[in-house]
Design a protein around this motif. Structure first.
Motif, mmCIF file in Angstrom:
data_model
loop_
_atom_site.group_PDB
_atom_site.id
_atom_site.type_symbol
_atom_site.label_atom_id
_atom_site.label_comp_id
_atom_site.label_asym_id
_atom_site.label_seq_id
_atom_site.Cartn_x
_atom_site.Cartn_y
_atom_site.Cartn_z
ATOM 1 N N LEU A 1 49.909 98.423 -109.965
ATOM 2 C CA LEU A 1 50.332 98.222 -111.347
ATOM 3 C C LEU A 1 51.548 97.304 -111.427
ATOM 4 N N LYS A 2 52.459 97.432 -110.461
ATOM 5 C CA LYS A 2 53.621 96.546 -110.433
ATOM 6 C C LYS A 2 53.196 95.093 -110.246
ATOM 7 N N VAL A 3 52.284 94.868 -109.294
ATOM 8 C CA VAL A 3 51.800 93.503 -109.039
ATOM 9 C C VAL A 3 51.039 92.980 -110.255
ATOM 10 N N SER A 4 50.248 93.848 -110.879
ATOM 11 C CA SER A 4 49.471 93.448 -112.050
ATOM 12 C C SER A 4 50.379 93.077 -113.220
ATOM 13 N N LEU A 5 51.403 93.887 -113.464
ATOM 14 C CA LEU A 5 52.343 93.586 -114.545
ATOM 15 C C LEU A 5 53.055 92.262 -114.285
ATOM 16 N N LEU A 6 53.469 92.040 -113.048
ATOM 17 C CA LEU A 6 54.115 90.781 -112.692
ATOM 18 C C LEU A 6 53.169 89.611 -112.914
ATOM 19 N N ALA A 7 51.917 89.803 -112.589
ATOM 20 C CA ALA A 7 50.924 88.742 -112.782
ATOM 21 C C ALA A 7 50.835 88.338 -114.250
ATOM 22 N N TYR A 8 50.764 89.322 -115.142
ATOM 23 C CA TYR A 8 50.640 89.015 -116.566
ATOM 24 C C TYR A 8 51.925 88.434 -117.146
ATOM 25 N N LEU A 9 53.055 88.827 -116.621
ATOM 26 C CA LEU A 9 54.314 88.229 -117.079
ATOM 27 C C LEU A 9 54.378 86.748 -116.699
ATOM 28 N N TRP A 10 53.789 86.403 -115.560
ATOM 29 C CA TRP A 10 53.766 84.999 -115.142
ATOM 30 C C TRP A 10 52.957 84.129 -116.104
ATOM 31 N N PHE B 1 31.629 101.272 -117.806
ATOM 32 C CA PHE B 1 31.454 102.586 -118.426
ATOM 33 C C PHE B 1 32.472 103.586 -117.897
ATOM 34 N N LEU B 2 32.932 103.365 -116.675
ATOM 35 C CA LEU B 2 33.953 104.240 -116.116
ATOM 36 C C LEU B 2 35.248 104.138 -116.907
ATOM 37 N N PHE B 3 35.566 102.918 -117.360
ATOM 38 C CA PHE B 3 36.806 102.704 -118.104
ATOM 39 C C PHE B 3 36.606 102.793 -119.619
ATOM 40 N N LEU B 4 35.370 102.987 -120.064
ATOM 41 C CA LEU B 4 35.106 103.055 -121.500
ATOM 42 C C LEU B 4 35.900 104.154 -122.197
ATOM 43 N N PRO B 5 35.998 105.368 -121.633
ATOM 44 C CA PRO B 5 36.832 106.393 -122.295
ATOM 45 C C PRO B 5 38.282 105.947 -122.463
ATOM 46 N N LEU B 6 38.823 105.248 -121.460
ATOM 47 C CA LEU B 6 40.191 104.761 -121.571
ATOM 48 C C LEU B 6 40.303 103.732 -122.688
ATOM 49 N N GLU B 7 39.302 102.850 -122.810
ATOM 50 C CA GLU B 7 39.318 101.847 -123.866
ATOM 51 C C GLU B 7 39.303 102.513 -125.241
ATOM 52 N N ILE B 8 38.466 103.532 -125.374
ATOM 53 C CA ILE B 8 38.379 104.256 -126.647
ATOM 54 C C ILE B 8 39.698 104.966 -126.940
ATOM 55 N N LEU B 9 40.287 105.573 -125.921
ATOM 56 C CA LEU B 9 41.553 106.291 -126.090
ATOM 57 C C LEU B 9 42.668 105.337 -126.508
ATOM 58 N N LEU B 10 42.728 104.167 -125.885
ATOM 59 C CA LEU B 10 43.754 103.188 -126.237
ATOM 60 C C LEU B 10 43.555 102.694 -127.668
ATOM 61 N N TYR B 11 42.297 102.478 -128.057
ATOM 62 C CA TYR B 11 42.015 102.035 -129.422
ATOM 63 C C TYR B 11 42.453 103.092 -130.442
ATOM 64 N N LEU B 12 42.107 104.350 -130.157
ATOM 65 C CA LEU B 12 42.510 105.423 -131.069
ATOM 66 C C LEU B 12 44.028 105.569 -131.094
ATOM 67 N N ALA C 1 45.189 95.585 -119.942
ATOM 68 C CA ALA C 1 44.947 94.535 -118.957
ATOM 69 C C ALA C 1 45.600 94.855 -117.619
ATOM 70 N N VAL C 2 46.824 95.391 -117.668
ATOM 71 C CA VAL C 2 47.549 95.734 -116.439
ATOM 72 C C VAL C 2 46.814 96.824 -115.664
ATOM 73 N N ILE C 3 46.184 97.742 -116.373
ATOM 74 C CA ILE C 3 45.443 98.824 -115.719
ATOM 75 C C ILE C 3 44.126 98.324 -115.131
ATOM 76 N N LEU C 4 43.439 97.447 -115.855
ATOM 77 C CA LEU C 4 42.109 97.005 -115.440
ATOM 78 C C LEU C 4 42.137 95.997 -114.297
ATOM 79 N N LEU C 5 43.108 95.081 -114.303
ATOM 80 C CA LEU C 5 43.124 94.005 -113.307
ATOM 81 C C LEU C 5 43.072 94.526 -111.871
ATOM 82 N N PRO C 6 43.931 95.462 -111.462
ATOM 83 C CA PRO C 6 43.869 95.926 -110.071
ATOM 84 C C PRO C 6 42.531 96.556 -109.710
#
Length: 308
Positions: free
Chosen positions: A35-44, A216-227, A267-272
């Motif tokens: 997650l640290k590497v992913s966050l750094l990637a998006y900040l770049w 589909f594994l991450f679909l519940p997380l997507e729905i939760l973030l949207y809600l 995005a930070v969660i999904l990229l790794p």
């Protein structure tokens, strides 16, 4: 980095389901680091051109770390960065080349599909389905209406396949293109694409199934973030109703801020996760096609795994 990769689930032959399981194990074991590497990637990404290259470098860094761990050759992030850093621009140029290839394929697919529709007068064929839209016809011929509706859906699916299947197939062949560049020696932006093309031959459907299962594994997380976004926006509008009424733009600004924050978190969660999937697929394909040639150092024991 975790050191539990010699557990039974990770040394067994990897089926499509096992690929996802191994990915989850790696992802969970190294979540904080990834997650640290992913966050750094998006900040770049905020830095034009060079920052985009650094985004790709950090994305590939996650794949390299996961690949080394699968090889039981745990590598520090410092050493991994030292290895990848000289190839920074190669990652960007390879990504640009791949994007151009995918775009050209999509454009050609649209052109050829458009020519096919024009030559076959498809609009006349579709006009024959107009009676189905009539309410009286549907009420009196429900079975016939359902049958024609199924035919119409099949035609639509064939049409969509003609538009996007070639691009999707090409993307699958280059799905792991950055992993060889991050992991192998004597490789450049062209040869890394060639390596991906060679390794993924015959694995289109398996790669697609892995991607779909992961979605589909991450679909519940997507729905939760949207809600969560909707709940935050509703709560904010209630608590700050007076301020919003005085400053109408405040509501829009707050909504945009929360939306962007949730999008970044997502995005930070999904990229790794998807970078680890690429590493696992790459690892198995190299074992299947090259066997002992996968060793990075002579001291590493050979582990027989495979995508079945």
């Amino acid at each position: 980095m975790s050191e539990n990769l010699n557990s039974p689930p990770l040394i067994q032959p990897l089926s499509i389901g096992n690929v996802v399981n191994v990915t989850i194990n790696l992802y969970r074991a190294n979540l904080q680091l990834y997650l640290k590497v992913s966050l750094l990637a998006y900040l770049w990404l905020l830095v034009p051109v060079y920052g985009w290259a650094k985004f790709l470098v950090n994305s590939a860094l996650i794949s390299r770390l996961a690949f080394c761990e699968l090889m039981s050759q745990t590598e520090s992030i410092k050493d991994a960065r030292r290895y990848i850093k000289p190839r920074t621009w190669s990652f960007l140029l390879a990504a640009i080349l791949l994007s151009v290839l995918l775009l050209l394929t999509l454009i050609i697919s649209f052109i050829l599909t458009g020519l096919f529709l024009a030559m076959t007068r498809m609009e006349q064929v579709m006009a024959s389905f107009d009676p189905i839209a009539d309410e009286v016809f549907v009420r009196n011929n429900i079975l016939s209406a359902i049958f024609f509706l199924i035919i119409l859906l099949l035609i639509l699916l064939v049409f969509l396949a003609c538009l996007f299947a070639p691009t999707l197939w090409l993307y699958s062949r280059f799905f792991i293109s950055e992993v060889p560049l991050a992991s192998e020696t004597n490789i450049n932006l062209i040869t890394t694409l060639c390596r991906s093309w060679k390794l993924t031959k015959g694995y289109f459907w398996k790669i697609q199934i892995i991607i779909i299962v992961s979605f589909f594994l991450f679909l519940p997380l997507e729905i939760l973030l949207y809600l969560g976004v909707e709940l935050i926006n509703f709560t904010t509008s209630r608590l700050m109703a007076d301020l919003i009424s005085s400053y109408p733009l405040m509501d829009s600004i707050l909504v945009e801020m929360f939306s962007w924050a949730i999008t970044l978190l997502n995005a930070v969660i999904l990229l790794p996760f998807f970078q680890v999937i690429k590493a696992v697929i790459y690892y198995n394909l190299r074992l299947r096609r090259e066997g002992l040639g996968l060793r990075l150092r002579p001291s590493v024991p050979y582990v027989s795994t495979d995508i079945t």
